[in-house]
Design an enzyme around this catalytic site. Structure first.
Site, PDB file in Angstrom:
ATOM      1  N   SER A  84      -0.663  -4.375  -0.371  1.00  0.00           N
ATOM      2  CA  SER A  84      -1.170  -3.952  -1.678  1.00  0.00           C
ATOM      3  C   SER A  84      -2.521  -4.608  -1.972  1.00  0.00           C
ATOM      4  CB  SER A  84      -0.124  -4.258  -2.754  1.00  0.00           C
ATOM      5  OG  SER A  84      -0.356  -3.478  -3.911  1.00  0.00           O
ATOM      6  N   ASP A 200       3.018   2.003  -1.340  1.00  0.00           N
ATOM      7  CA  ASP A 200       2.765   0.552  -1.369  1.00  0.00           C
ATOM      8  C   ASP A 200       3.689  -0.214  -0.414  1.00  0.00           C
ATOM      9  OD1 ASP A 200       2.776  -2.281  -2.362  1.00  0.00           O
ATOM     10  OD2 ASP A 200       1.488  -1.434  -3.901  1.00  0.00           O
TER      11      ASP A 200
END
Length: 313
Positions: A84, A200
């Site tokens: 991320s 993610d």
């Protein structure tokens, strides 16, 4: 000659013989001592050190503070793995190993560089934001286009939305890798990449410690920015999505962070996922936590060296 006269003559002759010096026999020459050449000390081996940067959106500015301290202390970073926002900061640093350029670039980042939300996208799409702005930001700030061209080996962690498996991106477009790794489900649309639909990486590995091990790291320095999930200021759908993701990522982190050789945990409690007003506070928290971890890091390096140094014969 009468016998009585021989006695004194013999006595004088014997005395003369006793006073005669014995011949000097030269002794064998002694070679001078030559000092043995001192072999220079062999340099100690160094472990391959990986920096594993975890997810946490705006809290990721703490990663910059950690990197600043490690660079100032000349701790070599041989591999960067990010999830991320960790993939974003990691890619920015990996391009030229310059923390000052990293600070300058990252501090220009705003919420508008990340979120390209739209009504039609929210109604017809699979996320509130497309993520195209994030990808364009990376393209404009990272001078090389491919992961293979970065100065430091780099990998981003994403999640295969169809099958729930970890996907490690270590080749191809830097911008697309960061985009995929940062696509928080619900907030960003999933990203088609490498023949998969990706979201993610925090869904499966919010701090990519295991990935760093898999890629040959001897020591893993992990940065956890997921602590303090409490948020009493949830006002809209974006807040709901981010808070749900924050809770999920934090629980995920509890299991994975035990595998780090050195875990650095900056105090970023109270910083919301999209609170870009506390960049300096997060960076300072990263610096403080990294300095506190230096004795543990140096001890880990020394222990590895002791176990991998061949004794001199």
């Amino acid at each position: 000659m009468p016998r009585r006269h021989l006695a004194p003559i013999l006595s004088i002759a014997l005395a003369a013989l006793g006073c005669a010096r014995a011949p000097i026999v030269p002794s064998a020459p002694v070679a001078p001592e030559v000092p043995q050449a001192v072999r220079p000390a062999e340099p100690l081996p160094m472990p391959r050190i990986a920096l594993a940067l975890g997810g946490g959106a705006a809290r990721g500015f703490a990663h910059i503070g950690v990197i600043r301290v490690l660079e100032a202390e000349k701790i070599p970073i041989d591999l960067v793995v990010g999830t991320s926002v960790g993939s974003l900061i990691g890619a920015l640093y990996a391009q030229k190993r310059d923390v000052f350029d990293l600070e300058w670039t990252a501090f220009a980042l705003t919420q508008d560089d990340l979120l390209d939300t739209g009504v039609m996208n929210a109604v017809m799409g699979m996320g509130l934001a497309k993520g195209e702005r994030l990808e364009k930001f990376v393209e404009s700030k990272v001078q090389v286009k491919t992961i293979e061209a970065l100065q430091i080996p780099f990998a981003a962690v994403a999640t295969d939305l169809n099958w729930g498996t970890k996907v490690v991106i270590d080749r191809g477009s830097v911008a697309r890798a960061v985009h995929a790794s940062s696509a928080i489900p619900g907030l960003f649309e999933p990203v088609p990449h490498l023949g998969k639909i990706l979201v993610d990486g925090g869904v499966v590995e919010n701090i990519p410690i295991a990935t760093a091990r898999e890629r040959g790291a001897d020591l893993v320095v992990a940065v956890d920015i997921s602590e303090g999930v409490g948020n009493a200021n949830i006002r809209n759908l974006v807040d709901v999505l981010l808070q749900a993701a924050n809770i999920m990522f934090s629980i995920n982190t509890e299991n994975s962070k035990r595998g780090a050789d050195v875990l650095i945990t900056p105090d970023v409690r109270g910083v919301a996922m999209l609170d870009f007003s506390q960049k300096k506070r997060c960076m300072q928290a990263g610096m403080d936590a990294a300095r506190a971890a230096l004795p543990r890091l140096r001890a880990a390096i020394a222990d590895w060296q002791a176990r991998h140094t061949v004794p001199r014969s």
